[in-house]
Motif scaffolding. Structure first.
Motif, PDB file in Angstrom:
ATOM      1  N   HIS A 152       5.018  -1.504   2.400  1.00  0.00           N
ATOM      2  CA  HIS A 152       4.250  -0.280   2.643  1.00  0.00           C
ATOM      3  C   HIS A 152       5.141   0.943   2.407  1.00  0.00           C
ATOM      4  CE1 HIS A 152       2.186   2.475   5.871  1.00  0.00           C
ATOM      5  NE2 HIS A 152       1.918   2.874   4.631  1.00  0.00           N
TER       6      HIS A 152
ATOM      7  N   HIS B 271       5.223  11.635   3.822  1.00  0.00           N
ATOM      8  CA  HIS B 271       4.722  12.748   4.620  1.00  0.00           C
ATOM      9  C   HIS B 271       5.127  14.060   3.979  1.00  0.00           C
ATOM     10  CE1 HIS B 271       3.411  15.118   8.051  1.00  0.00           C
ATOM     11  NE2 HIS B 271       4.528  15.815   7.888  1.00  0.00           N
TER      12      HIS B 271
ATOM     13  N   LEU C  63       0.996  10.550  -5.692  1.00  0.00           N
ATOM     14  CA  LEU C  63       0.102  10.996  -4.619  1.00  0.00           C
ATOM     15  C   LEU C  63      -0.460  12.391  -4.899  1.00  0.00           C
ATOM     16  CD1 LEU C  63       2.133   9.643  -1.588  1.00  0.00           C
ATOM     17  CD2 LEU C  63      -0.168   8.911  -2.266  1.00  0.00           C
TER      18      LEU C  63
ATOM     19  N   HIS D 198       7.791   8.107   8.727  1.00  0.00           N
ATOM     20  CA  HIS D 198       6.919   7.001   9.147  1.00  0.00           C
ATOM     21  C   HIS D 198       7.755   5.732   9.314  1.00  0.00           C
ATOM     22  CE1 HIS D 198       3.098   4.729   9.346  1.00  0.00           C
ATOM     23  NE2 HIS D 198       3.832   3.769   8.814  1.00  0.00           N
TER      24      HIS D 198
ATOM     25  N   HIS E  91       8.547   1.882  10.010  1.00  0.00           N
ATOM     26  CA  HIS E  91       7.915   0.586   9.785  1.00  0.00           C
ATOM     27  C   HIS E  91       8.463  -0.435  10.782  1.00  0.00           C
ATOM     28  CE1 HIS E  91       6.092   1.925   6.014  1.00  0.00           C
ATOM     29  NE2 HIS E  91       7.256   2.450   5.683  1.00  0.00           N
TER      30      HIS E  91
ATOM     31  N   ASN F 132      -4.538  13.151  -5.574  1.00  0.00           N
ATOM     32  CA  ASN F 132      -5.248  14.026  -4.643  1.00  0.00           C
ATOM     33  C   ASN F 132      -5.564  15.395  -5.235  1.00  0.00           C
ATOM     34  OD1 ASN F 132      -5.388  12.724  -1.729  1.00  0.00           O
ATOM     35  ND2 ASN F 132      -3.451  12.083  -2.651  1.00  0.00           N
TER      36      ASN F 132
ATOM     37  N   ARG G 258       0.854  -1.192   0.000  1.00  0.00           N
ATOM     38  CA  ARG G 258       0.000   0.000   0.000  1.00  0.00           C
ATOM     39  C   ARG G 258       0.887   1.238   0.000  1.00  0.00           C
ATOM     40  NH1 ARG G 258      -1.533   1.431   5.899  1.00  0.00           N
ATOM     41  NH2 ARG G 258      -0.132   0.122   7.128  1.00  0.00           N
ATOM     42  N   VAL G 259       0.306   2.335  -0.477  1.00  0.00           N
ATOM     43  CA  VAL G 259       0.971   3.647  -0.448  1.00  0.00           C
ATOM     44  C   VAL G 259       0.048   4.609   0.281  1.00  0.00           C
ATOM     45  CG1 VAL G 259       1.797   5.594  -1.818  1.00  0.00           C
ATOM     46  CG2 VAL G 259       2.297   3.271  -2.556  1.00  0.00           C
ATOM     47  N   THR G 260       0.566   5.257   1.310  1.00  0.00           N
ATOM     48  CA  THR G 260      -0.230   6.190   2.099  1.00  0.00           C
ATOM     49  C   THR G 260       0.489   7.524   2.179  1.00  0.00           C
ATOM     50  OG1 THR G 260       0.799   5.325   4.118  1.00  0.00           O
ATOM     51  CG2 THR G 260      -1.322   4.381   3.478  1.00  0.00           C
ATOM     52  N   GLN G 261      -0.252   8.548   2.603  1.00  0.00           N
ATOM     53  CA  GLN G 261       0.335   9.878   2.738  1.00  0.00           C
ATOM     54  C   GLN G 261      -0.254  10.603   3.928  1.00  0.00           C
ATOM     55  OE1 GLN G 261      -1.140  13.102   2.332  1.00  0.00           O
ATOM     56  NE2 GLN G 261      -3.215  12.343   1.934  1.00  0.00           N
ATOM     57  N   SER G 262       0.466  11.603   4.373  1.00  0.00           N
ATOM     58  CA  SER G 262      -0.038  12.526   5.382  1.00  0.00           C
ATOM     59  C   SER G 262       0.481  13.916   5.048  1.00  0.00           C
ATOM     60  CB  SER G 262       0.423  12.105   6.794  1.00  0.00           C
ATOM     61  OG  SER G 262       1.838  11.948   6.840  1.00  0.00           O
TER      62      SER G 262
ATOM     63  N   HIS H 193       5.113   5.096   2.744  1.00  0.00           N
ATOM     64  CA  HIS H 193       4.389   6.255   3.271  1.00  0.00           C
ATOM     65  C   HIS H 193       5.165   7.527   2.935  1.00  0.00           C
ATOM     66  CE1 HIS H 193       1.557   8.406   5.897  1.00  0.00           C
ATOM     67  NE2 HIS H 193       2.597   9.185   6.170  1.00  0.00           N
TER      68      HIS H 193
END
Length: 400
Positions: free
Chosen positions: A281, A285, A121, A313, A315, A125, A87-91, A283
């Motif tokens: 994963h 930021h 990303l 982030h 892991h 978005n 998965r690829v996530t962001q903040s 991530h």
């Protein structure tokens, strides 16, 4: 833009002809064939080349604008991301203005995937994608150079010998970056030359000084010029690095012999490995834009580093390596003295930690004993810098 012709990406007017050159280039066709049909490309390369060319002409031959090309490619980028990550996530994107240009200064772990995942990303978005800084050492391959300039990449010259040549090149680069921000085009640039192979992300003050070189005669002081760039520190965190063994090998060789010489095609091989290898994963930021820059490059570099480290982030792979190097997180800190941005061992279930331990053990078994400590360090060091950045009073520290 004529004054930046030596380094700028392709314009819309140049896009169509560049695409035509690529779809007629056997080397490019073979590269795409290895992606789409690796087995068949080995057994019947000529046949696959014809099929790939027809597919490329049908899907891309009519495109004339950079934005249209990126929109068309976005689906294939998503497919690549899906196949190589869990998965690829962001903040942090909620803190950025979609209608403003930003100078994204990022840590640097992978040659191509770093800017790719940032743009992936941003695009997903609703933000405009960035222009990408890329070292001229990576443009020795003609096909790769065409691809990157089509993908909004601009050239950072390296290995210059003359001080005058270096000054002129940096002034041009500074001018291009400032011109891009002034005309509402965001920029992605790594915080230093070359990847942080040891996992220690540190901004080179020389890069910060370069941003200001084209503005010195304008009357703006350093801090004001930096504030106008809307600098955003970016932390990219990979659960696993596809090139970790290669990086550890280089570090061990440098430590043992004092130097390391790349093999022919090594950059290209690591680009492919970084793109297609498993990352787990990922991530990213995005920090808040810096609107109160310090008065000098060294303090601004230190500020960017603290932002990156504090919001990195972590892991389970990082904590496993940290422990195996003989450092336990709770020996240095407690939850009361660390912000929520620092992830501690308590975040994961025993099963997740066991999986990370098994994967790390597998990686260690597949590398020579001499390089194992270097591999562990590249995963462990982000824990060290994150804890340091989140110590009480860290926001007020400056580097000497």
């Amino acid at each position: 833009m004529q004054e930046f012709d030596a380094i700028r990406p392709y314009s819309d007017e140049e896009t169509g002809s560049a695409i035509q050159r690529l779809v007629n280039d056997p080397e490019f066709l073979d590269m795409i064939a290895r992606f789409k049909s690796p087995t068949l490309s080995r057994w019947a390369p000529a046949l696959v080349r014809v099929w790939i060319k027809r597919w490329l002409v049908s899907n891309f031959g009519h495109l004339q604008r950079v934005d249209d090309l990126q929109a068309k490619v976005s689906g294939y980028v998503s497919e690549l991301v899906d196949h190589t990550t869990t998965r690829v996530t962001q903040s942090g994107l909620e803190n950025l203005d979609k209608h403003s240009a930003h100078l994204f200064i990022s840590n640097h772990r992978d040659i191509v995937f770093d800017p790719m995942v940032v743009n992936y990303l941003l695009y997903a978005n609703g933000f405009n994608t960035t222009r990408i800084a890329i070292g001229d050492n990576l443009l020795a391959n003609r096909v790769f150079a065409e691809m990157m300039r089509l993908n909004k990449s601009f050239v950072v010259r390296r290995n210059m010998t003359s001080p005058r040549e270096m000054r002129d090149a940096y002034i041009m680069l500074s001018g291009f970056i400032n011109h891009s921000i002034d005309t509402n085009h965001s920029i992605w640039i790594a915080q230093r030359e070359g990847r942080a192979k040891d996992g220690v992300d540190a901004t080179d003050p020389a890069i910060i000084k370069m941003f200001y070189m084209s503005k010195k005669k304008s009357g703006l002081d350093f801090a004001e010029a930096m504030n106008r760039l809307h600098i955003v520190p970016v932390s990219i965190a990979y659960e696993y690095d596809p090139c970790d063994v290669d990086k550890a090998t280089e570090l061990e060789t440098r430590a043992r012999t004092g130097s390391y010489t790349k093999a022919p095609g090594e950059d290209t091989d690591q680009i492919m490995k970084g793109l297609t290898g498993f990352k787990g994963h990922v991530h990213v930021h995005f920090g808040a834009p810096i609107a109160d820059a310090p008065a000098n490059a060294r303090d601004l570099a230190a500020r960017i580093d603290r932002e990156m480290h504090a919001n990195y982030h972590l892991h389970a792979s990082n904590l496993v390596a940290y422990r195996q190097r003989g450092i336990h997180p709770q020996a240095h800190t407690t939850p009361d003295t660390v912000t929520d941005a620092v992830v501690t061992a308590e975040t994961w279930s025993p099963a997740e930690f066991e999986a990370a331990e098994a994967e790390m053990e597998r990686r260690l078994e597949h590398c020579e004993p001499a390089i194992r400590s270097y591999l562990l360090d590249m995963y462990a060091n982000p824990v060290v810098t994150a804890l340091q950045a989140n110590e009480p009073g860290a926001d007020h520290q400056t580097d000497d």
